[in-house]
Each structure stands twice: as C-alpha cells, then as structure tokens.
Design an enzyme around this catalytic site. Sequence first.
Site, mmCIF file in Angstrom:
data_model
loop_
_atom_site.group_PDB
_atom_site.id
_atom_site.type_symbol
_atom_site.label_atom_id
_atom_site.label_comp_id
_atom_site.label_asym_id
_atom_site.label_seq_id
_atom_site.Cartn_x
_atom_site.Cartn_y
_atom_site.Cartn_z
ATOM 1 N N GLY A 1 0.809 -1.211 0.000
ATOM 2 C CA GLY A 1 0.000 0.000 0.000
ATOM 3 C C GLY A 1 0.844 1.263 0.000
ATOM 4 O O GLY A 1 2.083 1.211 -0.098
ATOM 5 N N LYS B 1 -9.915 -0.071 5.327
ATOM 6 C CA LYS B 1 -9.849 1.295 5.824
ATOM 7 C C LYS B 1 -11.002 2.200 5.402
ATOM 8 O O LYS B 1 -11.225 3.235 6.041
ATOM 9 C CB LYS B 1 -8.533 1.943 5.380
ATOM 10 C CG LYS B 1 -7.278 1.230 5.856
ATOM 11 C CD LYS B 1 -6.042 1.938 5.343
ATOM 12 C CE LYS B 1 -4.771 1.293 5.880
ATOM 13 N NZ LYS B 1 -4.530 -0.030 5.295
ATOM 14 N N SER C 1 -2.166 2.820 13.366
ATOM 15 C CA SER C 1 -3.561 3.100 13.666
ATOM 16 C C SER C 1 -3.948 4.479 13.129
ATOM 17 O O SER C 1 -3.224 5.068 12.315
ATOM 18 C CB SER C 1 -3.818 3.000 15.171
ATOM 19 O OG SER C 1 -5.217 3.032 15.437
ATOM 20 N N LYS D 1 -9.107 8.139 13.843
ATOM 21 C CA LYS D 1 -10.509 7.728 13.918
ATOM 22 C C LYS D 1 -10.765 6.719 15.034
ATOM 23 O O LYS D 1 -11.909 6.394 15.338
ATOM 24 C CB LYS D 1 -10.966 7.162 12.576
ATOM 25 C CG LYS D 1 -10.895 8.173 11.442
ATOM 26 C CD LYS D 1 -11.222 7.572 10.110
ATOM 27 C CE LYS D 1 -11.053 8.586 8.983
ATOM 28 N NZ LYS D 1 -9.654 9.035 8.806
#
Length: 215
Positions: free
Chosen positions: A14, A87, A126, A129
């Site tokens: 990613g 996500k 993390s 959110k």
Amino acid sequence: MIDHKSILITGGAGFFGKAFTKFLLGETKVERICIYSRDEWKQAQMKAEIADPDLRVRYFIGDVRDQDRLTRAMEGVEVIIHGAALKRIETAHYNPVELCKTNIIGTVNVIQAVDDQRVKKAILLSTDKAYQPISAYGVSKAMAENLFVSANNTRRDDGPLFSVTRYGNIAGSTGSVIPIWKKMIAEGHEIMPVSDPDVTRFWMWDFEAITLVGR
C-alpha cells in the site's frame, strides 16, 4: 529501525508500505524487507516502481486472516509493521463482518505469530478515527490498538515489545481526496466536492508518517 536487519510490513504494497520501503532502502542498512500483502497486482506495481539493486525486498502473497502463512512469513524477522486493514468508512459500514475478520481477528493473528516467532518488536499503524470512534472502522482500529497494547501484559522479558502509532490522513495517499481533486482539476472542474464542510481533518505528509514509525 536502523539497528534491525529484517523487517516485515503487513499490507506492505500500500501507500505507506511503498514509502517506508523506499526510506529503508535509502536511509538504513536493513538487510531484508518483507512485503506481506494479498494483492498481487499492487506487489507487481511496487516491484516495477522501487529500485532494489541489492535484492533486499522480498514479496509474500498472504492475508493477515491466515495465521499459518503469517507465522511462516515472520521466520527470522526482527520487526513487524502491521499496516494491513480495511480502511474505507463506507466499506466498513456495509461489510462489518469482513472488517472484523481483517482489522480485529487479523490483528490477533499478527500478535500470535509475532509471539510464536519471537519477533523483537511489533508496531501497529492506527488512525485518529480510533479516538472516541463513531464509525465501524474507528471501533475496529480502537480494538486493534487495545489488543496490541494489552499484548505487552504477557510478553517475556526478552520481548516481543508491542507499540502503537496513531496519525491522521497522509496527504496524497491511496483513496484520499487530494488525488481526486487533482484529477478533477486536470479535467477542468472548478468546484471540488467536500463531504462535510464542518468536519475536522488531520493531515500529515508521508515523510512525517515514516519518521513517526521509524524512530
């Protein structure tokens, strides 16, 4: 990170994984970087994009839902960066069971594999959110954080050490609004879409995220 010889990144193909791999290749003496992800196309793109003359980067097809594969991939690894997750907010909202399988059960699998292979250090990526979460995604990441932190309660004297990093949106990352706006501007659009004018967004550049994790 510069003191460790072998690092594995889950979800490594990613946006963050690619940026962090470039940093490791250019700024450290890491001998082996393991990219663990389930997307073969993203891995192929990453291979084409990143120059690796010393062949330090290894690519593993695998899912964090598969503990046996995780455990095998972590053999001989000193540090784990756990970035694999579902996500997108709307994906999480309509697929909460799949979200749990990846973000929560997948994190449990990572912790178990880290312990089984006696990895020295594990870092969870993390999100802001996870603070007072109101979305399924935020709740899942808050739970993942709790799992990682609580794993230290039963660790041995020689490790592993479990840590959590939490940050906001990385500017220009996959799925973020900046690439969308750039594309719309290039197409001649004059008005850019905003989901909510009152929402607070926390931004950081990719090098800031890399520095935070690489300390």
